[in-house]
Design an enzyme around this catalytic site. Structure first.
Site, PDB file in Angstrom:
ATOM      1  N   CYS A  31     -24.898  66.486  38.234  1.00  0.00           N
ATOM      2  CA  CYS A  31     -24.472  67.121  39.488  1.00  0.00           C
ATOM      3  C   CYS A  31     -22.963  67.072  39.685  1.00  0.00           C
ATOM      4  O   CYS A  31     -22.408  67.900  40.408  1.00  0.00           O
ATOM      5  CB  CYS A  31     -25.186  66.488  40.673  1.00  0.00           C
ATOM      6  SG  CYS A  31     -24.897  64.715  40.862  1.00  0.00           S
ATOM      7  N   GLU A  79     -27.930  64.330  48.708  1.00  0.00           N
ATOM      8  CA  GLU A  79     -26.998  64.403  47.582  1.00  0.00           C
ATOM      9  C   GLU A  79     -27.339  65.674  46.821  1.00  0.00           C
ATOM     10  O   GLU A  79     -28.339  65.720  46.096  1.00  0.00           O
ATOM     11  CB  GLU A  79     -27.123  63.159  46.696  1.00  0.00           C
ATOM     12  CG  GLU A  79     -26.811  61.849  47.400  1.00  0.00           C
ATOM     13  CD  GLU A  79     -25.389  61.764  47.922  1.00  0.00           C
ATOM     14  OE1 GLU A  79     -24.550  62.594  47.499  1.00  0.00           O
ATOM     15  OE2 GLU A  79     -25.101  60.905  48.754  1.00  0.00           O
TER      16      GLU A  79
END
Length: 457
Positions: free
Chosen positions: A245, A211
């Site tokens: 993010c 990720e």
């Protein structure tokens, strides 16, 4: 350290081989104890988040503890169904018999967390790994030291120490961990370290879930509700001081609405944090001086429309909007991961799509428009790990949606059932009898022949 790690990993593998973690009752017990830890130490955990990142209690609860508790409850509610073998059709030539998919744990897995959401991004994968019946090594980020220390102290008091092990330390510890064999590695963080993780995993042919992140764009079209779009983009960008993010990394706005959008952004920022965000209890801080110094250089890459103030001693950078930004400037080449938001003009949706297509596939994409046709066009003509229309971040709240990147923004996915699947192997099983039941009758030859003709015609 190497010998100590080897001994610990051997203990985890012995536990896994004993079959302890395969019991659904054991898995549920571990998840319930993890929830108990979050409930009983809520104040300590929120204080640690405040010390590491300046997170308010409300933000810490919403984005970390509350998220995790919801994740655990969802998993407990559905786990009985997830672990059931799934029957599939048996081909005619293999009659009599049955075929099914049997979900089984992978074994001993490694989870490397990130510093920006040091609880959520470490413990949410842990929920999935435990639900799937694995033994787990968790490595908190050393850049959120207070939270890491608390996790190291608390987890062994609640979760089975023979099945879950916490390893703390810096890059040297992570590097040492990666020399060992695991059955799966999940890493959340930047692309540079992601390549190191993947390279190390290749030595053992270990599958990975990465990720990573990237430059997630927001596209604001002329027919959008500008005030609502600005408020939702401001919230998604400046929560956790931009250190998210999936935060909007830059905005492509229709040139006819540019000035109106900038004004609405400024108004939303003042509504959230007041005239002086540095003294707002709701505005966070940059994680450390290194990241502060990196972010400060971006302030020179465009015209500061509002914001731009900073205080190094306080690790504070004011929510900032840049205009007249060169697409080739540094702020547009690197993931910002901070409270600086470039806003670029585009003539129309086609130009926005072309701009996005020319760059790496982002982790998230946000479209703002009242036109279902234009939003569909944005969906079909761009790539992104996740897309949310007319809002930001909110897709994370739906456990029925997977979360994950694509291309440079990551690989693999988790959340809800998708996390259970990531940490499971779907074993294919076919069972046939030794002896045919005398009462069993194959289909008549003519019927069988007709089916073959249909299959191969």
């Amino acid at each position: 350290m190497k010998q100590q790690l080897e001994q610990r990993l051997q203990r985890l593998r012995t536990t896994y081989n004993s079959g302890l973690t395969r019991s659904v009752a054991w898995r549920k017990e571990q998840l319930q104890k993890l929830q108990q830890m979050l409930d009983e130490h809520e104040k300590e955990l929120l204080n640690a988040l405040q010390e590491d990142l300046g997170k308010s209690s409300a933000e810490g609860w919403l984005t970390e503890l509350g998220f995790l508790i919801s994740d655990i409850k969802h998993t407990l509610h559905h786990l009985n169904q997830w672990v059931k073998p799934k029957r599939v059709r048996q081909p005619l030539l293999a009659w009599p018999g049955k075929s099914y998919l049997h979900p089984e744990p992978l074994g001993v897995v490694l989870i490397i967390g990130a510093w920006n959401y040091p609880l959520q991004l470490l413990l949410s994968p842990l929920v999935a790994a435990l639900a799937a019946g694995n033994c787990v090594v968790v490595k908190p980020s050393e850049l959120s030291p207070k939270t890491a220390e608390l996790i190291e102290r608390l987890l062994p008091d609640y979760l089975a120490p023979e099945a879950v092990h916490v390893v703390t330390g810096g890059a040297d510890v992570a590097s040492e961990l990666l020399t060992h064999r695991f059955d799966h590695i999940m890493y959340t963080g930047g692309g540079r370290v992601g390549k190191i993780v993947m390279h190390a995993a290749a030595e053992h042919l270990t599958p990975v879930t990465l990720e990573l992140g990237g430059k997630s764009p927001a596209v604001v079209l002329a027919d959008a509700n500008i005030s609502v779009a600005a408020r939702r983009i401001a919230w998604g960008k400046w929560i956790n001081a931009g250190q998210t993010c999936i935060a909007p990394d830059y905005v492509l706005v229709d040139e006819a609405k540019h000035d109106e959008f900038i004004a609405a952004l400024k108004q939303s920022c003042e509504a959230f944090f007041g005239d002086d965000p540095q003294h707002s209890a709701d505005y966070g801080r940059i994680v450390n001086r290194q990241h502060f110094d990196r972010l400060k250089t971006y302030l020179n890459d465009g015209q500061i429309v509002f914001g731009g103030e900073f205080d190094g001693d306080d690790r504070y950078i004011q929510p900032t909007v840049l205009s007249d930004v060169d697409p080739d400037s540094k702020v547009m080449q690197e993931e910002i991961f901070g409270p600086i938001l470039p806003v670029l003009k585009v003539k129309n949706l086609a130009e926005a799509i072309n701009f996005i297509q020319e760059r790496d596939k982002p982790l998230a994409l946000y479209g703002f428009s009242n036109s279902a046709r234009q939003l569909q066009q944005l969906t079909e003509q761009t790539h992104a790990g996740n897309q949310c229309n007319n809002d930001t971040l909110m897709f994370m709240l739906n456990p029925e949606l997977p979360f994950g990147g694509v291309g440079p923004s990551g690989m693999g996915r988790y959340h809800g059932k998708f996390g259970f699947d990531t940490f499971s192997h779907m074993k294919s099983v076919m069972t046939r009898p030794f002896a045919i039941d005398p009462n069993f009758r194959y289909p008549p030859y003519t019927s069988f022949k007709q089916k073959l003709l249909r299959w191969f015609s």
